[in-house]
Design an enzyme around this catalytic site. Structure first.
Site, mmCIF file in Angstrom:
data_model
loop_
_atom_site.group_PDB
_atom_site.id
_atom_site.type_symbol
_atom_site.label_atom_id
_atom_site.label_comp_id
_atom_site.label_asym_id
_atom_site.label_seq_id
_atom_site.Cartn_x
_atom_site.Cartn_y
_atom_site.Cartn_z
ATOM 1 N N TYR A 105 0.802 -1.219 0.000
ATOM 2 C CA TYR A 105 0.000 0.000 0.000
ATOM 3 C C TYR A 105 0.841 1.278 0.000
ATOM 4 O O TYR A 105 0.783 2.056 -0.946
ATOM 5 C CB TYR A 105 -0.976 -0.008 1.186
ATOM 6 N N PRO A 118 -11.244 -0.124 -2.645
ATOM 7 C CA PRO A 118 -12.497 -0.708 -3.132
ATOM 8 C C PRO A 118 -13.703 0.187 -2.855
ATOM 9 O O PRO A 118 -13.667 1.082 -2.007
ATOM 10 C CB PRO A 118 -12.616 -2.010 -2.326
ATOM 11 N N HIS A 335 -7.484 1.182 1.426
ATOM 12 C CA HIS A 335 -7.230 -0.220 1.745
ATOM 13 C C HIS A 335 -6.103 -0.459 2.763
ATOM 14 O O HIS A 335 -6.036 -1.539 3.371
ATOM 15 C CB HIS A 335 -6.881 -0.926 0.434
ATOM 16 N N SER A 420 -17.686 -26.831 -2.046
ATOM 17 C CA SER A 420 -17.466 -25.500 -1.498
ATOM 18 C C SER A 420 -17.955 -24.466 -2.513
ATOM 19 O O SER A 420 -17.495 -24.451 -3.657
ATOM 20 C CB SER A 420 -15.969 -25.301 -1.227
ATOM 21 N N PRO A 421 -18.907 -23.601 -2.123
ATOM 22 C CA PRO A 421 -19.389 -22.589 -3.069
ATOM 23 C C PRO A 421 -18.264 -21.703 -3.598
ATOM 24 O O PRO A 421 -18.231 -21.369 -4.781
ATOM 25 C CB PRO A 421 -20.386 -21.775 -2.238
ATOM 26 N N ASP A 422 -17.339 -21.335 -2.732
ATOM 27 C CA ASP A 422 -16.255 -20.458 -3.197
ATOM 28 C C ASP A 422 -15.411 -21.162 -4.260
ATOM 29 O O ASP A 422 -15.082 -20.580 -5.294
ATOM 30 C CB ASP A 422 -15.368 -20.029 -2.019
#
Ligand code: COA
Length: 618
Positions: A105, A118, A335, A420-422
């Site tokens: 950063y 974001p 961030h 796993s959905p991810d």
């Protein structure tokens, strides 16, 4: 009482969240967390080679293997750096977090806008006038008045580090000539008691506590916000905040000029110290219903350019709550101090509070007028503002953002198939990318390291040999469904297994970074594995992705991290998935709308394949 108070939400007359920082419960929890481990050197070296396999050519891989073997041999430079890193780990609370903030950063010089910060879009609020806009603002004060420490979060039954929650209020990034810095005033002996409000590019300092230490009630806040709006009706003020959209070196230089004036310095300092910034936006472009969410994402990410709301921000501020006059609202956050999940959890928390109905009557008091922050704009500053406007508009024109609500299914379907959905979504992304480009690319997915004290993130490398085999086979007419399913299950398992390693501090990327940083600290020549072309390719993430889940039906969005890449953020809800996909228009090869469509198709095709396969074969 202001008219806005007819729509007030509950208020909580208790101590501010920053005070809880010093409570014993928080410290006991933090001290109980494990410290981030340093993975074994050989494990990382093997993992690195495995990660390169799907993304580089064979001869290049062979060359890199030789370099890695040299690096990790007993008594070699890798060994020495590993020992130094292990020593650093035993001497610090977290061997990575300070380095990470600097490298990822504060030393990163592209504008924070689009390239780093974001945006978060909340569900559309139904109001159509200024009063409605003001009343909604109350929502955002609620977490400040929460009367208890935020509940500790858990993942997989393990408690998470809560530090990031205490880094986002009263903090700000400060531009420098070569690197930036971060300040957090919540930790000072006298934490700030004001927020900054920006309306029509004009900044105001609004005290949210009374002299006796009690917070302003909702209707008092409403009165104050009414007053701010009524004294800033003109929209011809210089958009001083647009300076914060600049390349960091240019902003660092302009910042030195800006604060050389005493009054400007005081005004900037008031913004930096404030608890957060509240951006009361003007209109945003009128777009079709289909494009509304994409346009809202753009407002949260960069404000739409100088002719819209980009100047109605202070992008260095960690937390900016944004309320559009048409009901579009959300957050932009810088961030450096925190990841998305704590920001989203804070918003979830706020939204929950607004559902409660308790209303308190405020006593009659005379409130001081919120102070307008003055800026003296000399010709040099004016020139910097014009330059910033020009660059912001180029950036705004370059960014393509597509938001889609995939409504065919959500987490429910992969769960139904014990997947796993991810991992399912990540493999759909791999398939979509492969279908578009007939190759795999280095893919970044953020993994939380918050199981460890002061943990931030590591990288889940979603492009694996298993994902490549799956993507290549999927549309191959010579392959039977049963073989495709087998490859799909293996790819999902490989992804979930790497995810488990990453969240346990055993992934390769931060470890490699640590070894590289150690060699810089030890003033050693940079080992060849870090100057190798393959390392550059491994870090050139053409797919930069992140899951940011929430209870509220919102979504986060961010820009691509390379000029020919995509930024993909998704929020898997139970029966639908929110996707925000970005790319740059200057790159002829990328197209956010095409990738979005390809991901939707991939999700549907993967489900069809599952539905057509007998359960016993899964
Ligand atoms: N069968 C059935 N259900 C399953 C399953 C399986 N094989 N595997 C997982 N599930 C369930 C889980 O129990 C969970 O259930 P819930 O909805 O009740 O909570 C759900 O599916 C989601 O699990 P999964 O999709 O595997 O993802 P996850 O929640 O474990 O998250 C990461 C994975 C990588 C996103 C998460 O660990 C992480 O690190 N997030 C951080 C992201 C971040 O920091 N982003 C930064 C943005 S700036």
């Amino acid at each position: 009482m202001s008219k806005a108070c007819g729509q007030i939400k509950p208020c909580y007359l208790v101590k501010p969240i920053s005070v809880t920082l010093v409570t014993g419960r928080y410290l006991t929890h933090q001290r109980g967390l494990p410290t981030l481990p340093v993975p074994p050197l050989q494990q990382t070296c093997e993992g690195y080679i495995a990660a390169l396999e799907p993304i580089i050519e064979l001869d290049e891989l062979q060359h890199t293997k030789e370099q890695v073997d040299e690096f990790q041999k007993v008594g070699g430079v890798g060994d020495r750096l590993q020992r130094a890193l292990e020593k650093r780990a035993s001497d610090t609370e977290n061997w990575l977090s300070d380095w990470w903030v600097q490298v990822a950063y504060l030393e990163y010089r592209l504008p924070v806008v689009v390239h780093s910060s974001p945006g978060l879009v909340l569900p559309h609020m139904n109001f159509s006038d200024k009063q409605g806009q003001i009343s909604l603002l109350h929502l955002y004060f609620l977490p400040l008045y929460n009367n208890e420490t935020l509940p500790v979060e858990y993942a997989g039954g393990k408690p998470l580090c809560m530090n990031q929650y205490y880094e986002v209020l009263s903090s700000c990034r400060i531009p420098g000539l070569e690197k930036d810095s971060l300040v957090n005033h919540a930790k000072s002996s006298e934490p700030p008691k004001h927020i900054t409000v920006v309306h029509n590019f004009q900044f105001f300092m609004l005290d949210v506590y009374n002299n006796d230490g009690t917070p302003l009630t909702v209707d008092h806040l409403s009165i104050q916000l009414d007053r701010i709006c009524s004294v800033s009706l003109q929209s011809d003020a210089e958009p001083i905040g647009i300076l914060t959209t600049q390349h960091r070196n240019s902003w660092g230089k302009a910042y030195a000029t800006l604060i050389s004036d005493k009054e400007n310095k005081e005004s900037v300092s008031a913004i930096q110290r404030s608890i957060f910034t509240l951006c009361l936006d003007g209109p945003m472009p009128q777009v079709s219903d289909e494009m509304y969410l994409s346009c809202a994402a753009i407002q949260m990410l960069h404000g739409g350019g100088s002719q819209w709301n980009s100047g109605n921000r202070w992008f260095d501020k960690t937390l900016q709550f944004i309320i559009g006059e048409d009901g579009t609202c959300g957050v932009n956050y810088e961030h450096a101090p925190a990841e998305g999940p704590p920001i989203v959890a804070l918003v979830d928390h706020v939204v929950e509070y607004t559902k409660k109905t308790e209303i308190m009557q405020s006593p009659m008091v005379t409130l001081p007028m919120p102070r307008k922050l003055q800026f003296n704009i000399n010709p040099e500053i004016k020139k910097d503002i014009e330059e910033a406007k020009k660059n912001m508009n180029i950036l705004a024109k370059n960014l393509d953002m597509r938001v889609v609500v995939f409504d065919q299914f959500g987490k429910n379907v992969p769960k139904m198939y014990n997947m796993s959905p991810d991992a399912f979504i990540q493999m759909a992304l791999q398939l979509a990318y492969y279908r578009m480009y007939q190759r795999c690319c280095a893919t970044y997915e953020s993994a939380s390291l918050r199981m460890f004290r002061l943990g931030r993130t590591d990288t889940i490398r979603s492009a694996s040999s298993a994902s490549a085999a799956f993507a290549k086979a999927f549309d191959d007419p010579s392959k039977q469904n049963i073989e495709k399913i087998d490859l799909m299950v293996k790819a999902l398992k490989a992804h979930r297994s790497y995810t488990n390693m990453a969240i346990s501090g055993q992934a390769i990327d931060r470890h490699l970074l640590g070894l590289k940083m150690m060699s810089i600290e030890e003033k050693l020549p940079l080992p060849a594995i870090f100057t190798d072309r393959a390392y550059g390719k491994a870090l050139h993430y053409q797919l930069s992705t992140s899951q940011v889940p929430s209870k509220t039906d919102c979504f986060m969005c961010f820009g691509p991290v390379v000029s020919n890449g995509y930024g993909v953020c998704y929020n898997p809800m139970n029966d639908h998935i929110n996707f925000a996909v970005s790319s740059f228009n200057t790159c002829k090869e990328t197209n956010a709308a095409r990738l979005t469509q390809a991901v939707e198709d991939a999700l549907l095709d993967m489900r069809t394949l599952l539905d057509q396969t007998p359960r016993a074969k899964l």
